[in-house]
Design an enzyme around this catalytic site. Structure first.
Site, PDB file in Angstrom:
ATOM      1  CE1 TYR A 464      -3.071  -3.051   0.320  1.00  0.00           C
ATOM      2  CE2 TYR A 464      -2.835  -2.954   2.698  1.00  0.00           C
ATOM      3  CZ  TYR A 464      -3.320  -3.580   1.561  1.00  0.00           C
ATOM      4  OH  TYR A 464      -4.070  -4.726   1.686  1.00  0.00           O
ATOM      5  CG  HIS A 465       4.264   1.539   0.830  1.00  0.00           C
ATOM      6  ND1 HIS A 465       5.301   0.722   1.254  1.00  0.00           N
ATOM      7  CD2 HIS A 465       3.465   1.720   1.917  1.00  0.00           C
ATOM      8  CE1 HIS A 465       5.127   0.418   2.531  1.00  0.00           C
ATOM      9  NE2 HIS A 465       4.016   1.004   2.948  1.00  0.00           N
ATOM     10  N   PRO A 466       1.641   3.198  -3.085  1.00  0.00           N
ATOM     11  CG  PRO A 466      -0.575   3.701  -3.665  1.00  0.00           C
ATOM     12  CD  PRO A 466       0.261   3.033  -2.600  1.00  0.00           C
TER      13      PRO A 466
END
Length: 549
Positions: A464-466
């Protein structure tokens, strides 16, 4: 009254920017489509798996089928709530490695090298570590707590790293990231310390910041200048005008979508959706990056894991203790030990991260494995794969198309196999012998490259690090979207201030560097001189060219 600035998004960077602009006496309107962050699901750190899976707080986005991951669609949680994703994330606080920011500067983001950004980290932090450190901030809005590590498994994991030959670091956010140690978390007095708590509420109290509820549909551009925002609220559409500038801080997924809906982006794509092209910027939506990870799970020999609370009665006890005292297991995100290591000789700085969790469970909290157990989240930090965010339609209500293009390089597969094998080696050290019963997944029988590749295809998940979809670079770079002062190239009065601008994803979790962007952007917008550079050099393993550890 017309505010000086309109900020779209109350999240990590947007809230920080609003606070600093208000502090300087400017008037600000913050547009937020989400609702309140009140209640234990968000404020209790241990409840982190709930808000990211609740429509009330999350945009509910998912990727398109990923061809190299068995065509699975992966969840892309983004906060639809005050504080944005800082209100639904895992609260793991990682600044990133100094060389990450040096790389940004080398790629055209002049003024964003480590020496430039380090003073802003110090300005934003109030670190509650075990000791004072001149590498950390002491009086900023973001209260950061050092993990307690009361469970013996946390210490065993760090010791196993040391026994495997890796360094132990006192503070991976300070002079030395490389090594094993205790995690920092954005938790204060037992509560999630989101940017809603740290920045937005204090900014609203000044009277110079107004919160506007509604869905931003597009930026209004007249004669090449951004003059306002079209928003939908209370079943009607209206235009909110800005006196000085409009700022997009809507996330690395929604910011490029809004740019394209406003006529800024790849000309052919905009034309295909009937959108007038106001600025042909082919880089909008491109350069999408993320961290991919797997959970290496182990059955525990001793009943000391959090599984003993994995029942209605146990959860009720934790919840009650937190509700009345803000202490106990409910006051921790449970990610309390970590590691940052280099995968091979010749790798200058860490490219693998470990999160240790004292229960074997999915990140969404929906499944526990084999009773008492624990797991290590691991994955490479600098994948060469790049994806894109594009428009599904010309309708602001429709979610964008998200193609991460995960694992599209052979280097990805090599690095992931290496991460899995190094994890197994660490967990085989004497410090873990009293705790490891057997490996649950991938499972000891899976050893060959083909075995591990199959496991990755079936089980890899987003961390969850876009980032990166409105890349910062030199003004004459055709693929850059914003210049080093975060001004959208080709449109006056418009900036992007969020993780979209990252040229490359930073080492580790991305909330802290996203807030950093908001902090530093404020000085650019206000026309202030940047904070004095910090010319100290963080630690790099002196033997990196000849040794892996």
């Amino acid at each position: 009254m017309t505010p000086d600035y309109i900020i779209i998004g109350s999240g990590s960077a947007g809230a920080a920017l609003a606070y600093r602009l208000a502090e300087a006496g400017r008037s600000v309107a913050v547009i937020e489509a989400g609702g309140t962050d009140a209640g234990p699901f968000i404020q209790m750190p241990a409840a982190l798996s709930y808000p990211m899976n609740m429509k009330r707080y999350d945009w509910g986005l998912e990727s398109e089928p990923e061809p190299r991951l068995n065509n699975r669609r992966l969840g892309v949680p983004r906060g639809k709530v005050l504080g944005g994703t800082s209100s639904i994330n895992g609260m793991v606080w990682v600044r990133g490695h100094a060389r990450d920011f040096d790389h940004w500067a080398e790629q055209g983001a002049k003024g964003w090298a480590w020496a430039d950004v380090a003073p802003y980290y110090a300005r934003m932090e109030h670190w509650h570590g075990n000791r004072a450190s001149d590498w950390r901030g002491a009086d900023g809005p973001m209260h950061i707590t050092r993990a307690r590590q009361r469970n013996p498994l946390f210490h065993a994991f760090v010791e196993a790293g040391r026994q495997a030959g890796y360094p132990v670091t006192d503070d991976y956010n300070g002079a030395q990231q490389e090594g094993f140690g205790a995690f920092d978390m954005s938790v204060w007095k037992g509560r999630r310390w989101s940017t809603a708590n740290a920045y937005l509420r204090p900014a609203l109290k000044t009277g110079r910041v107004t919160l506007v509820r509604g869905l931003a549909r597009k930026v209004v551009i007249e004669n090449g200048r951004a003059v306002g925002v079209e928003i939908a609220r209370k079943e009607r559409t209206e235009i909110l005008r800005a006196g000085r500038e409009v700022v997009l801080a809507a996330s690395s997924i929604n910011t490029p979508k809004l740019l394209m809906l406003s006529g800024i982006g790849p000309a052919a794509q905009l034309a295909a959706h009937g959108i007038e092209v106001l600025a042909d910027r082919p880089g909008v939506g491109q350069n999408l990056q993320d961290h991919l990870e797997v959970y290496v799970q182990f059955a525990a020999k001793q009943p000391i894991t959090l599984y003993k609370y994995w029942n209605l009665w146990g959860k009720a006890l934790i919840g009650a203790q937190w509700l009345f005292t803000k202490t106990g297991h409910g006051a921790s995100n449970q990610f309390e030990s970590c590691g940052f290591i280099r995968s091979a000789t010749g790798v200058e700085y860490p490219d693998i991260q470990f999160h240790f969790l004292p229960i074997a469970v999915r990140y969404d909290g929906k499944a526990a494995a084999e009773g008492h157990g624990f797991q290590v989240h691991t994955g490479p930090m600098r994948s060469p794969s790049r994806g894109a965010v594009s428009l599904r339609s010309g309708r602001p209500e429709d979610p964008p198309l998200i193609h991460f293009n995960y694992m599209s390089h052979e280097e990805d597969w090599h690095n992931f196999r290496t991460a899995l094998r190094l994890t197994r080696e660490i967990m085989a050290q004497p410090a873990m012998a009293a705790h490891v019963r057997h490996e649950i997944q991938p499972g000891g029988a899976l050893k060959s490259d083909d075995d591990l590749d199959g496991f990755i295809r079936a089980n890899a998940e987003s961390a969850y690090h876009p980032v990166g979809t409105a890349r910062m670079g030199a003004a004459d770079d055709p693929l850059a979207v914003v210049d080093p002062e975060l001004r959208v190239i080709g449109v006056a009065g418009l900036r992007v201030v969020d993780s979209s601008v990252f040229p490359r994803v930073t080492n580790g979790n991305t909330n802290a560097p996203s807030i950093l962007v908001g902090e530093k952007a404020a000085d650019h917008i206000l026309g202030r001189d940047p904070l004095p550079r910090d010319r100290r050099t963080p630690w790099i393993n002196p033997d990196w060219q000849t040794r892996q550890r």
